[in-house]
Scaffold this motif. Sequence first.
Motif, mmCIF file in Angstrom:
data_model
loop_
_atom_site.group_PDB
_atom_site.id
_atom_site.type_symbol
_atom_site.label_atom_id
_atom_site.label_comp_id
_atom_site.label_asym_id
_atom_site.label_seq_id
_atom_site.Cartn_x
_atom_site.Cartn_y
_atom_site.Cartn_z
ATOM 1 N N LEU A 125 0.942 -1.294 0.173
ATOM 2 C CA LEU A 125 -0.263 0.199 0.242
ATOM 3 C C LEU A 125 0.997 1.151 0.118
ATOM 4 N N GLU A 126 1.876 1.213 0.964
ATOM 5 C CA GLU A 126 2.958 2.254 1.138
ATOM 6 C C GLU A 126 3.611 2.474 -0.617
ATOM 7 N N ALA A 127 4.010 1.818 -0.954
ATOM 8 C CA ALA A 127 4.598 1.751 -1.890
ATOM 9 C C ALA A 127 3.163 2.255 -3.122
ATOM 10 N N ASN A 128 1.743 1.298 -3.472
ATOM 11 C CA ASN A 128 1.550 2.654 -4.503
ATOM 12 C C ASN A 128 0.899 4.148 -4.362
ATOM 13 N N LEU A 129 0.776 3.967 -3.148
ATOM 14 C CA LEU A 129 0.341 5.816 -2.943
ATOM 15 C C LEU A 129 1.899 6.323 -1.984
ATOM 16 N N TYR A 130 2.861 6.486 -2.173
ATOM 17 C CA TYR A 130 3.680 7.454 -2.671
ATOM 18 C C TYR A 130 5.285 7.114 -3.291
ATOM 19 N N ALA A 131 4.877 5.715 -3.595
ATOM 20 C CA ALA A 131 6.515 5.274 -5.211
ATOM 21 C C ALA A 131 5.310 4.875 -6.202
ATOM 22 N N SER A 132 4.565 5.774 -6.429
ATOM 23 C CA SER A 132 3.463 5.530 -7.650
ATOM 24 C C SER A 132 3.632 3.920 -8.096
ATOM 25 N N LYS A 133 3.231 3.914 -7.215
ATOM 26 C CA LYS A 133 3.781 1.790 -8.259
ATOM 27 C C LYS A 133 1.728 1.296 -7.876
ATOM 28 N N LYS A 134 2.241 0.561 -9.144
ATOM 29 C CA LYS A 134 0.462 -0.489 -8.949
ATOM 30 C C LYS A 134 0.896 -2.379 -8.887
ATOM 31 N N GLU A 135 1.021 -2.429 -7.315
ATOM 32 C CA GLU A 135 1.202 -3.476 -7.410
ATOM 33 C C GLU A 135 -0.372 -3.854 -6.675
ATOM 34 N N LYS A 136 -0.637 -5.397 -7.229
ATOM 35 C CA LYS A 136 -1.606 -5.711 -6.689
ATOM 36 C C LYS A 136 -2.076 -6.209 -5.458
ATOM 37 N N ILE A 137 -3.154 -6.524 -4.371
ATOM 38 C CA ILE A 137 -3.227 -7.114 -3.181
ATOM 39 C C ILE A 137 -3.622 -8.498 -3.099
ATOM 40 N N ASP A 138 -3.497 -9.566 -2.551
ATOM 41 C CA ASP A 138 -4.014 -10.433 -2.327
ATOM 42 C C ASP A 138 -5.305 -10.660 -1.875
ATOM 43 N N LYS A 139 -6.460 -10.137 -2.536
ATOM 44 C CA LYS A 139 -8.183 -9.918 -1.474
ATOM 45 C C LYS A 139 -8.163 -10.843 -0.475
ATOM 46 N N LYS A 140 -8.656 -11.983 -1.599
ATOM 47 C CA LYS A 140 -8.144 -13.507 -0.039
ATOM 48 C C LYS A 140 -7.530 -12.885 1.018
ATOM 49 N N ILE A 141 -6.261 -12.617 0.875
ATOM 50 C CA ILE A 141 -5.489 -12.523 2.380
ATOM 51 C C ILE A 141 -6.003 -12.037 3.537
ATOM 52 N N LEU A 142 -6.165 -10.873 2.274
ATOM 53 C CA LEU A 142 -6.921 -9.517 3.035
ATOM 54 C C LEU A 142 -7.559 -9.150 3.704
ATOM 55 N N LYS A 143 -8.647 -10.171 3.086
ATOM 56 C CA LYS A 143 -10.557 -10.310 3.854
ATOM 57 C C LYS A 143 -9.677 -11.224 5.120
ATOM 58 N N GLU A 144 -9.388 -12.179 4.695
ATOM 59 C CA GLU A 144 -8.856 -12.713 6.463
ATOM 60 C C GLU A 144 -8.553 -12.275 7.721
ATOM 61 N N ILE A 145 -7.814 -10.928 6.754
ATOM 62 C CA ILE A 145 -7.531 -10.362 7.710
ATOM 63 C C ILE A 145 -7.716 -9.226 8.699
ATOM 64 N N LEU A 146 -8.774 -8.790 7.944
ATOM 65 C CA LEU A 146 -9.805 -8.299 8.258
ATOM 66 C C LEU A 146 -10.706 -8.647 9.176
ATOM 67 N N LYS A 147 -11.011 -10.276 9.304
ATOM 68 C CA LYS A 147 -11.489 -10.581 10.006
ATOM 69 C C LYS A 147 -10.845 -11.072 10.901
ATOM 70 N N LYS A 148 -9.477 -11.374 11.159
ATOM 71 C CA LYS A 148 -9.021 -11.941 12.112
ATOM 72 C C LYS A 148 -9.282 -10.699 13.226
ATOM 73 N N TYR A 149 -8.745 -9.521 13.262
ATOM 74 C CA TYR A 149 -8.458 -8.108 13.327
ATOM 75 C C TYR A 149 -9.788 -7.569 14.199
ATOM 76 N N ASP A 150 -11.007 -8.245 13.148
ATOM 77 C CA ASP A 150 -12.102 -7.739 13.572
ATOM 78 C C ASP A 150 -12.220 -5.983 13.003
ATOM 79 N N ILE A 151 -11.490 -5.753 11.390
ATOM 80 C CA ILE A 151 -11.481 -4.662 11.069
ATOM 81 C C ILE A 151 -12.503 -3.735 9.762
ATOM 82 N N SER A 152 -13.228 -2.593 10.209
ATOM 83 C CA SER A 152 -14.523 -2.944 9.450
ATOM 84 C C SER A 152 -13.747 -1.345 9.031
#
Length: 479
Positions: free
Chosen positions: A452-479
């Motif tokens: 995320l920092e690379a995309n926001l501040y270094a103008s990169k366009k890397e993709k995030i694994d949505k499956k892993i991201l959802k597991e993290i949000l669920k794990k830490y109850d982030i909404s």
Amino acid sequence: MKNLGKKIIIIFSLLATAIYANVVAKVYPKNVVSGEVATYTLTITGGEVNKPVISTICGSNVLGTSSQTSIQMINNDYKKSYVLSYQFMPQKNCVIAPVNVEVDGRMEQSNSVKVTVKPAVQDKNADFVVNLIPSKTKLFVGEPFNLQLVLKQKKDAEAVDSKFIAPDFKGFWVKGESQATRTEEGDFIITKAMYRLAPQREGNLTIQPAQLKIATRISSRDVWGGFMPQVKWKSYFSNEGHIKAKPLPNNAKIVGNFTISATADKLEINPNEAVNVTVKVVGDGNLEDIKSFKPYIPDVNVFDEKINIKGNTLTQKLAFVSDKDFTIPPFSLAFYNLKTKRVEKISTQPIHIKVNGAVKKTELKIQRDDSIKTSEKSLHVTQKREVLSKVWIVAAFVAGLLIGILIMLFVKPVKFLKKEKALNLNDEKLLLIKLLPYKDKDEEVKKIVDVLEANLYASKKEKIDKKILKEILKKYDIS
């Protein structure tokens, strides 16, 4: 009888050895008066002689040497003889050890010789009589006295040369010496001289005898039997001087009667310029025991020269250097006065020195106090501001808490029951804010945050694994 015969044989053998010995040692005179010169001789018989080198005899240095050579006929045989003479001044009884001498290629040895030294004795009936007469025999340590030396000489006494050896003044200050005077009294010539002395320490002190050496002309036979003129020296000794020195009363160190003065070469100077002061003490007493007059003056450099004593006057020079006005304190001297029988103290006047353009003292103490007060006041204001700031923060927190409770009580519950809007997974800024708190404790979160920092501040366009991201949000109850 048999023993007597043996003794006679031994004696004759010794005499024969003495007569025909190659190296014979003698001392003349055998009984030497202390302070007189003795002569040590080596008589060597032989053809070729390697003369020994002798520099000291009985612990005393050899004063002079001489040698004679003669040829004698013994039993129709010619014998060559050498007489080596060494003059020395023995200080005490001693035995001169045998000396090795090379004679005709062989090493020969002399006999040992005993030397007896007698103490010097005054002969009052001699042609020359020397006397020591002290003006006082009982006095205080440092108290000056006169020692008169009197030489009484018969008019008909002959002298080719003379040498005078002054007494040993060990334990005394020699403060002066007068020129000798000569007068005639009847059949005698009287010579007088005066020494000015002072005892250095208490106790019974002895002035050793003076010595007068007189040379007279005599005639003696040479090796061929003829007469030849020679000079003979004889010593005449004075009596000893005995002094009893007492300690000074009242723990005094100086005795006599003195005056003291101090003069400065200027009274007004420029900064760091030297003022030269001369201290002078004049009087009769033990000036040698007076210590340096160097004083201690704050913020002033003081330099003192060595004390100089000449006759009855002591002088010392001192230099004073400073960059501000100062005062040279009085110079003082305490001594025991023999006339008044008490300890007296004399002093000079203080000397005030003005320094042009002197640097004034900066009142550092006052400035330091003001600075401390200002700092303390500033610190107090800062602390007060911090307290007020904390009070306002607490008040704001309490007020916010109360407002929140009121809203929960009076606003319709339907609004809180409404379904919250789902987190937008494409909002990278929001995702970064939500995930940052978990970055340091979860390696998967750290990887997504780095993307995320690379995309926001270094103008990169890397993709995030949505499956892993959802597991993290669920794990830490982030909404």
